[in-house]
Design a protein around this motif. Structure first.
Motif, mmCIF file in Angstrom:
data_model
loop_
_atom_site.group_PDB
_atom_site.id
_atom_site.type_symbol
_atom_site.label_atom_id
_atom_site.label_comp_id
_atom_site.label_asym_id
_atom_site.label_seq_id
_atom_site.Cartn_x
_atom_site.Cartn_y
_atom_site.Cartn_z
ATOM 1 N N ARG A 118 -26.784 23.775 24.383
ATOM 2 C CA ARG A 118 -27.968 24.236 25.125
ATOM 3 C C ARG A 118 -27.739 24.311 26.626
ATOM 4 O O ARG A 118 -28.592 24.763 27.350
ATOM 5 C CB ARG A 118 -29.145 23.311 24.829
ATOM 6 C CG ARG A 118 -29.585 23.394 23.392
ATOM 7 C CD ARG A 118 -30.902 22.660 23.187
ATOM 8 N NE ARG A 118 -31.202 22.626 21.787
ATOM 9 C CZ ARG A 118 -31.208 21.521 21.051
ATOM 10 N NH1 ARG A 118 -30.951 20.354 21.601
ATOM 11 N NH2 ARG A 118 -31.480 21.581 19.766
ATOM 12 N N ARG B 25 -19.052 24.110 27.214
ATOM 13 C CA ARG B 25 -20.230 24.187 26.340
ATOM 14 C C ARG B 25 -19.916 23.328 25.139
ATOM 15 O O ARG B 25 -18.952 23.568 24.422
ATOM 16 C CB ARG B 25 -20.529 25.630 25.941
ATOM 17 C CG ARG B 25 -21.918 25.790 25.330
ATOM 18 C CD ARG B 25 -22.307 27.244 25.160
ATOM 19 N NE ARG B 25 -21.409 27.961 24.284
ATOM 20 C CZ ARG B 25 -21.467 27.949 22.945
ATOM 21 N NH1 ARG B 25 -22.397 27.261 22.342
ATOM 22 N NH2 ARG B 25 -20.593 28.635 22.232
ATOM 23 N N THR C 15 -26.695 21.281 31.686
ATOM 24 C CA THR C 15 -27.461 20.166 31.137
ATOM 25 C C THR C 15 -28.055 19.395 32.308
ATOM 26 O O THR C 15 -27.543 19.444 33.431
ATOM 27 C CB THR C 15 -26.581 19.230 30.296
ATOM 28 O OG1 THR C 15 -25.604 18.633 31.145
ATOM 29 C CG2 THR C 15 -25.926 19.959 29.125
ATOM 30 N N LYS D 266 -26.835 27.920 32.858
ATOM 31 C CA LYS D 266 -27.765 26.817 32.610
ATOM 32 C C LYS D 266 -26.940 25.546 32.357
ATOM 33 O O LYS D 266 -26.100 25.504 31.467
ATOM 34 C CB LYS D 266 -28.639 27.112 31.397
ATOM 35 C CG LYS D 266 -29.617 25.998 31.109
ATOM 36 C CD LYS D 266 -30.448 26.268 29.877
ATOM 37 C CE LYS D 266 -31.406 25.112 29.694
ATOM 38 N NZ LYS D 266 -31.510 24.673 28.345
#
Length: 180
Positions: free
Chosen positions: A64, A59, A152, A150
């Motif tokens: 995000r 991360r 990228t 999640k």
């Protein structure tokens, strides 16, 4: 078919080009050919994982989505050396470049002008200490391949080339080379 006059002009141009000194030819090619940014990516798997396996994800800012250990190659740097360097810089995992296996496919050419050289390796997660700097990388975590967080967009798209992640159906892996 190319017209005879055009073929003749092309032949003369090549004759002139190949008579130029090598540094001049290289400079002309650099000016005329599209440029690519080359990066190195490592798919680091947990050698102890059961089932589908686990993959090390990062991360990074802005946080995000999750990414892979990766970075740009330095000019003239061997891709495996660059991948090992980036893996160590971002995760603290130090592997000799010889322990990195070129993935299949090894090079992913992206439409926006960059190329990723992709490598795979395995380490035992239980004895591999992960160290992140908190600036370039917030977290490094082992994630089950069948329950990824999640990702990228670029990471999800790259993983699809290897049959991993949510975009596998959208970007199926390329067919293997069947040429003799």
């Amino acid at each position: 078919m190319i017209p005879r006059s055009r073929r003749a002009a092309r032949a003369v141009a090549y004759q002139v080009f190949y008579r130029l000194p090598l540094p001049v030819r290289r400079q002309l090619v650099r000016m005329a050919v599209p440029k690519y940014i080359v990066g190195a990516v490592t798919l680091l798997r947990d050698s102890e994982a059961e089932g589908a396996g686990r993959l090390l994800l990062l991360r990074q800012p802005p946080g995000r989505g999750w990414t892979l250990p990766a970075g740009l190659l330095q000019r003239g740097e061997n891709p495996a050396v660059g991948a090992a360097r980036e893996l160590h810089e971002e995760t603290g995992v130090r592997l000799a470049p010889a322990r990195l296996t070129p993935a299949t496919p090894n090079a992913i050419v992206h439409a926006k002008g960059w190329v990723d050289m992709v490598f795979t390796a395995e380490v035992p997660a239980s004895t591999t200490e992960l160290k992140v700097d908190g600036a370039e990388v917030f977290e490094a975590v082992w994630h089950p391949l069948d329950d990824l967080p999640k990702l990228t967009w670029p990471t999800a798209r790259l993983l699809a080339y290897y049959g991993i992640g949510p975009l596998t159906d959208r970007f199926p892996p390329p067919l293997p080379d069947t040429a003799p």
